[in-house]
Design a protein around this motif. Structure first.
Motif, PDB file in Angstrom:
ATOM      1  N   ARG A  80      46.821  -9.100  34.301  1.00 41.75           N
ATOM      2  CA  ARG A  80      46.200 -10.214  34.918  1.00 41.75           C
ATOM      3  C   ARG A  80      46.419 -10.184  36.467  1.00 41.75           C
ATOM      4  NH1 ARG A  80      49.850 -15.422  32.583  1.00 41.75           N
ATOM      5  NH2 ARG A  80      51.970 -15.217  34.013  1.00 41.75           N
ATOM      6  N   ASP A  81      46.028 -11.019  37.173  1.00 43.42           N
ATOM      7  CA  ASP A  81      45.972 -11.142  39.098  1.00 43.42           C
ATOM      8  C   ASP A  81      46.979 -12.775  38.482  1.00 43.42           C
ATOM      9  OD1 ASP A  81      46.322 -12.419  40.980  1.00 43.42           O
ATOM     10  OD2 ASP A  81      43.659 -12.242  41.346  1.00 43.42           O
ATOM     11  N   SER A  82      47.991 -12.332  39.494  1.00 44.50           N
ATOM     12  CA  SER A  82      49.777 -13.443  39.254  1.00 44.50           C
ATOM     13  C   SER A  82      48.463 -14.506  39.953  1.00 44.50           C
ATOM     14  CB  SER A  82      50.448 -12.920  39.977  1.00 44.50           C
ATOM     15  OG  SER A  82      50.507 -12.330  41.346  1.00 44.50           O
ATOM     16  N   LYS A  83      48.012 -14.956  40.728  1.00 45.27           N
ATOM     17  CA  LYS A  83      47.498 -15.860  41.632  1.00 45.27           C
ATOM     18  C   LYS A  83      46.698 -16.631  40.913  1.00 45.27           C
ATOM     19  CE  LYS A  83      45.627 -13.770  44.980  1.00 45.27           C
ATOM     20  NZ  LYS A  83      44.946 -12.072  44.254  1.00 45.27           N
ATOM     21  N   THR A  84      46.119 -15.796  39.418  1.00 44.74           N
ATOM     22  CA  THR A  84      45.647 -16.807  38.507  1.00 44.74           C
ATOM     23  C   THR A  84      45.815 -16.830  36.911  1.00 44.74           C
ATOM     24  OG1 THR A  84      43.891 -16.352  39.205  1.00 44.74           O
ATOM     25  CG2 THR A  84      42.573 -17.202  37.802  1.00 44.74           C
ATOM     26  N   GLY A 131      43.985 -16.830  34.227  1.00 42.54           N
ATOM     27  CA  GLY A 131      42.167 -16.979  34.245  1.00 42.54           C
ATOM     28  C   GLY A 131      42.521 -15.386  33.316  1.00 42.54           C
ATOM     29  N   PRO A 132      41.976 -15.081  32.907  1.00 45.56           N
ATOM     30  CA  PRO A 132      41.119 -14.407  32.583  1.00 45.56           C
ATOM     31  C   PRO A 132      42.657 -12.801  32.121  1.00 45.56           C
ATOM     32  CG  PRO A 132      39.688 -13.681  34.181  1.00 45.56           C
ATOM     33  CD  PRO A 132      40.909 -14.639  34.550  1.00 45.56           C
ATOM     34  N   THR A 133      42.801 -12.049  31.579  1.00 44.51           N
ATOM     35  CA  THR A 133      43.335 -10.675  31.640  1.00 44.51           C
ATOM     36  C   THR A 133      43.080  -9.701  30.859  1.00 44.51           C
ATOM     37  OG1 THR A 133      44.383 -11.140  28.925  1.00 44.51           O
ATOM     38  CG2 THR A 133      46.006 -12.186  30.602  1.00 44.51           C
ATOM     39  N   LEU A 134      42.619  -8.358  31.159  1.00 45.47           N
ATOM     40  CA  LEU A 134      42.725  -6.928  30.825  1.00 45.47           C
ATOM     41  C   LEU A 134      43.370  -6.691  30.104  1.00 45.47           C
ATOM     42  CD1 LEU A 134      40.493  -4.736  31.260  1.00 45.47           C
ATOM     43  CD2 LEU A 134      41.821  -4.400  32.789  1.00 45.47           C
ATOM     44  N   THR A 135      43.039  -6.241  28.561  1.00 50.44           N
ATOM     45  CA  THR A 135      44.279  -5.187  27.798  1.00 50.44           C
ATOM     46  C   THR A 135      43.116  -3.932  27.326  1.00 50.44           C
ATOM     47  OG1 THR A 135      44.511  -7.802  26.402  1.00 50.44           O
ATOM     48  CG2 THR A 135      45.066  -5.610  25.302  1.00 50.44           C
ATOM     49  N   VAL A 136      44.820  -3.431  27.824  1.00 45.74           N
ATOM     50  CA  VAL A 136      44.709  -2.078  27.435  1.00 45.74           C
ATOM     51  C   VAL A 136      45.117  -1.376  26.467  1.00 45.74           C
ATOM     52  CG1 VAL A 136      45.148  -0.056  29.122  1.00 45.74           C
ATOM     53  CG2 VAL A 136      44.409  -1.778  30.208  1.00 45.74           C
TER      54      VAL A 136
END
Length: 64
Positions: free
Chosen positions: A35-39, A42-47
């Protein structure tokens, strides 16, 4: 029913020092979440774990 523990987020060692482009990662049951630490909310990407390992190997080979 057992609750799933909250991910323990950590900053990527490749994030910039200015605080403007930080990426955070967390180990989750089915791989790695990003994830973007500033958000943080917000959304996350799982790999998937296997794909993450292949990507890390590629990064390491490119940095040589």
């Amino acid at each position: 029913m057992t609750a799933t523990p909250a991910p323990q987020w950590f900053k990527s060692s490749y994030s910039g020092g200015s605080g403007t482009e930080c990426v955070e990662c967390a180990h989750v049951a089915n791989g790695i979440a990003i994830r973007d630490s500033k958000t943080a909310g917000g959304p996350t990407l799982t790999v998937a774990s296997g794909a993450w390992q292949v990507w890390l190997q590629h990064l390491r080979s490119e940095s040589r």
